[in-house]
Each structure stands twice: as structure tokens, then as C-alpha cells.
Design a protein around this motif. Sequence first.
Motif, PDB file in Angstrom:
ATOM      1  N   ALA A 174       1.189  11.107  -0.154  1.00  0.00           N
ATOM      2  CA  ALA A 174       0.193  10.492  -0.984  1.00  0.00           C
ATOM      3  C   ALA A 174       0.675   8.874  -1.371  1.00  0.00           C
ATOM      4  O   ALA A 174      -0.256   8.243  -1.644  1.00  0.00           O
ATOM      5  CB  ALA A 174       0.209  11.416  -2.362  1.00  0.00           C
ATOM      6  N   LEU A 175       2.060   8.712  -1.409  1.00  0.00           N
ATOM      7  CA  LEU A 175       2.602   7.305  -1.710  1.00  0.00           C
ATOM      8  C   LEU A 175       2.876   6.372  -0.509  1.00  0.00           C
ATOM      9  O   LEU A 175       2.750   5.385  -1.009  1.00  0.00           O
ATOM     10  CB  LEU A 175       4.068   7.772  -2.237  1.00  0.00           C
ATOM     11  N   ALA A 176       2.654   7.034   0.537  1.00  0.00           N
ATOM     12  CA  ALA A 176       2.763   6.218   1.728  1.00  0.00           C
ATOM     13  C   ALA A 176       1.374   6.008   2.612  1.00  0.00           C
ATOM     14  O   ALA A 176       1.020   4.876   2.667  1.00  0.00           O
ATOM     15  CB  ALA A 176       3.894   6.625   2.901  1.00  0.00           C
ATOM     16  N   ILE A 177       0.743   6.836   3.023  1.00  0.00           N
ATOM     17  CA  ILE A 177      -0.377   6.682   3.691  1.00  0.00           C
ATOM     18  C   ILE A 177      -1.656   6.895   3.021  1.00  0.00           C
ATOM     19  O   ILE A 177      -2.540   6.161   3.038  1.00  0.00           O
ATOM     20  CB  ILE A 177      -0.662   7.913   4.707  1.00  0.00           C
ATOM     21  N   ARG A 178      -1.876   7.392   1.722  1.00  0.00           N
ATOM     22  CA  ARG A 178      -2.887   7.514   0.956  1.00  0.00           C
ATOM     23  C   ARG A 178      -2.420   6.992  -0.557  1.00  0.00           C
ATOM     24  O   ARG A 178      -2.093   7.841  -1.557  1.00  0.00           O
ATOM     25  CB  ARG A 178      -3.532   8.926   0.948  1.00  0.00           C
ATOM     26  N   PRO A 179      -2.009   6.027  -0.714  1.00  0.00           N
ATOM     27  CA  PRO A 179      -1.079   5.779  -1.867  1.00  0.00           C
ATOM     28  C   PRO A 179      -1.985   5.600  -3.254  1.00  0.00           C
ATOM     29  O   PRO A 179      -3.268   5.269  -3.295  1.00  0.00           O
ATOM     30  CB  PRO A 179      -0.795   4.077  -1.737  1.00  0.00           C
ATOM     31  N   LYS A 220      -0.423   2.757  -9.005  1.00  0.00           N
ATOM     32  CA  LYS A 220       0.560   2.350  -9.522  1.00  0.00           C
ATOM     33  C   LYS A 220       1.774   3.474  -8.745  1.00  0.00           C
ATOM     34  O   LYS A 220       2.713   3.996  -9.471  1.00  0.00           O
ATOM     35  CB  LYS A 220       0.739   2.584 -11.132  1.00  0.00           C
ATOM     36  N   TRP A 221       1.717   3.398  -7.484  1.00  0.00           N
ATOM     37  CA  TRP A 221       2.710   4.200  -6.769  1.00  0.00           C
ATOM     38  C   TRP A 221       4.094   3.404  -6.596  1.00  0.00           C
ATOM     39  O   TRP A 221       4.961   4.507  -6.770  1.00  0.00           O
ATOM     40  CB  TRP A 221       2.147   4.121  -5.159  1.00  0.00           C
ATOM     41  N   SER A 222       4.235   2.317  -7.072  1.00  0.00           N
ATOM     42  CA  SER A 222       5.542   1.799  -7.088  1.00  0.00           C
ATOM     43  C   SER A 222       6.333   2.258  -8.346  1.00  0.00           C
ATOM     44  O   SER A 222       7.595   2.463  -8.474  1.00  0.00           O
ATOM     45  CB  SER A 222       5.480   0.361  -7.300  1.00  0.00           C
ATOM     46  N   ASP A 223       5.466   2.519  -9.516  1.00  0.00           N
ATOM     47  CA  ASP A 223       5.926   3.128 -10.815  1.00  0.00           C
ATOM     48  C   ASP A 223       6.385   4.737 -10.517  1.00  0.00           C
ATOM     49  O   ASP A 223       7.423   5.038 -11.101  1.00  0.00           O
ATOM     50  CB  ASP A 223       4.842   3.192 -11.690  1.00  0.00           C
ATOM     51  N   VAL A 224       5.675   5.406  -9.663  1.00  0.00           N
ATOM     52  CA  VAL A 224       6.166   6.549  -9.441  1.00  0.00           C
ATOM     53  C   VAL A 224       7.394   6.736  -8.864  1.00  0.00           C
ATOM     54  O   VAL A 224       8.224   7.673  -8.874  1.00  0.00           O
ATOM     55  CB  VAL A 224       5.026   7.457  -8.622  1.00  0.00           C
ATOM     56  N   MET A 225       7.648   5.883  -7.544  1.00  0.00           N
ATOM     57  CA  MET A 225       8.769   5.742  -7.032  1.00  0.00           C
ATOM     58  C   MET A 225       9.928   5.458  -7.937  1.00  0.00           C
ATOM     59  O   MET A 225      10.998   5.764  -7.538  1.00  0.00           O
ATOM     60  CB  MET A 225       8.728   4.738  -5.846  1.00  0.00           C
ATOM     61  N   PHE A 226       9.665   4.564  -8.857  1.00  0.00           N
ATOM     62  CA  PHE A 226      10.821   4.270  -9.718  1.00  0.00           C
ATOM     63  C   PHE A 226      11.048   5.364 -10.627  1.00  0.00           C
ATOM     64  O   PHE A 226      12.150   5.469 -10.987  1.00  0.00           O
ATOM     65  CB  PHE A 226      10.329   2.811 -10.615  1.00  0.00           C
ATOM     66  N   PHE A 227      10.054   6.121 -11.134  1.00  0.00           N
ATOM     67  CA  PHE A 227      10.299   7.190 -11.743  1.00  0.00           C
ATOM     68  C   PHE A 227      11.375   8.176 -10.962  1.00  0.00           C
ATOM     69  O   PHE A 227      12.171   8.750 -11.438  1.00  0.00           O
ATOM     70  CB  PHE A 227       9.144   7.879 -12.143  1.00  0.00           C
ATOM     71  N   PHE A 228      11.028   8.490  -9.703  1.00  0.00           N
ATOM     72  CA  PHE A 228      11.916   9.157  -8.877  1.00  0.00           C
ATOM     73  C   PHE A 228      13.372   8.696  -8.822  1.00  0.00           C
ATOM     74  O   PHE A 228      14.251   9.336  -8.937  1.00  0.00           O
ATOM     75  CB  PHE A 228      11.265   9.462  -7.411  1.00  0.00           C
ATOM     76  N   LEU A 229      13.500   7.300  -8.818  1.00  0.00           N
ATOM     77  CA  LEU A 229      14.539   6.732  -8.938  1.00  0.00           C
ATOM     78  C   LEU A 229      15.655   6.960 -10.016  1.00  0.00           C
ATOM     79  O   LEU A 229      16.780   7.256 -10.034  1.00  0.00           O
ATOM     80  CB  LEU A 229      14.556   5.438  -8.302  1.00  0.00           C
TER      81      LEU A 229
END
Length: 303
Positions: free
Chosen positions: A123-128, A131-140
Amino acid sequence: MALTSERADAAGIRRRPGAPAGRTVSMRSRERRRTVGLGIVAWIIGLIFFGPIVWMLLTSLHSETTAATNPPSLFAPLTLSSYANFFGAASGASPWPPLINSISMSIGSTAIVLILSIPAAYALAIRPVRKWSDVMFFFLTTKMLPMVAGLLPVYLIAKSLGLLDTVGLMIIIYTSMNLPIAVWMMRSFFAEIPLEVIEAAQVDGAGLLLTFRRIIVPLSSPGIIATALICFIFSWNELLFASVLTSTTSYTAPVFLTSFVTSEGLFLSKVCAASIAISLPVLAAGFAAQDKLVQGLSLGAIK
């Protein structure tokens, strides 16, 4: 002169117009010395990292008296008594329950991590999503908190729910620990898949599940294997939560390893033998998947 120029061209060194042939040969010699020097440096670095493992293996093959000598005796008689004591439960506790617990926790948590991280990474790469960058930052950010800071809340919650000293609790803990890094890794692997391949499959009538099973998973299999192996290693080697949240029935192999360190008597050879034995499953998994691991970790690199 012409022969020297041909040899330089065969070696991949192009002589500039007007440059003498001797300079071309000198450039080739410097390139060869540079390659040999880098190879020697690589061997030295490899020996530095591999040296402690060899030392631990030799120590485990010595008797306790010989292993405790200072300086160590490298040519002392070799023996398998420490391994016999470890697998024979001469210390009073069998190594098989903690080994089985570690295998169950590591495999179970790794399987759950893959089940959850693969759709999230898709969902984050192929079907983003938005605000997918915010989701990745949350995981980080979930990895920024020190593990010891969350130990007491986790212990109190597990105690109130009656989950202390259970395999299920440790699987949940290890899944939550490895899920952020798995999502990050899987997203980078999925991002390398050309969208044209997926679009072509959709044009041919393939649905989401068929595309995922026939296109995405085969193309990203090295990345999936690399992620699974890293999550397995992290779960297998974890000690802090296992030493606090388990006690008698669900303690893991690293916790069992600490029981060999005592305040009385000699234990160096037994600890080394136990460390080698406990490391064998991880080493076997890494050796079996080494090709996929290197290929998966190199995805996304600048070639």
C-alpha cells in the motif's frame, strides 16, 4: 610499442592521444597494486571480525582448566566435554525447552510480521496512500524509544492480563519490535518493481490477488527472504524482554545461556560451547539463504 598499447587496451586502460606507452604501463601497474591493496585490506577486516568467533570455538573445545589459563594455551588437547555437558544437561537443566521456545517465538513472530508488513508495504509503495511519508515516519518513531523505557508498562500490562511467562506474549512483543523495520525494508523492495509490469498484468485481466501472487511476490522474493531472516535473527537474539517477562516455562535460549555464568567455579568453556550451539540455527538459516539475502539487501542500491 604497438604491443604495449594493445595490452593496455585489453586491460581496459585507454591511452590518451599523445601519451607515451610507458605511462600507460605505469597506470596499469598502479591499478594492479591498488586492487591487491584493497584485497589485503578486505582480508584483514574479515579476519578481525571472524577472529573472535574462531577464538570462541577453540575455547569451547578446551577443558575448563585449559580455557582459564592466562595466556591461553592454543595447542592444548581438544575435547568435546563442554558440548557433552551442554546437550547432556549436566548443569541440571535441559537445553531443549529454551531452544524450542526460541524457535517457536522467532518463527511465529516472523510469520506474523510478514503477513502484516507485505500488505502495508504494498500500500505504501505500489498503491501509495495519502501522506504515506507521514506513515513511514510514524513507523520510524516507534524505534526511537529505548527498549528499556517500555519494559515496565509492558510488564504491568502482561501481568494484569495473565500473560507473563507465555510464548504468545513473546510472539506479540517480537512482532511489535520487528514490524516497523520490516515495513521499511519491504517498501524499498516493492518500490523497485516496475509499475509497467503490474499494469500489463492488470490489462491482461489479472486481479489484485493474482497479480500479487504471480508478479509481486516472485519479483520481490529476495527482499522477503532477507526481511524474514533479519526479523528471525532479531527475535532469536533478544534478551532484555525475555529475561524479564519469562521465568520457568517460556524462557528462551539467550536467557538459558546466562545461567552458565556463575560466581563460583570455571565456566568459560561451557559458555563458549553453549554460545556456539545456540548460534547454530541462525548460522544455518543465514547460510541456506545467503544468496537471497545478499540479493535482497542489494535491492535499491545504486549500481
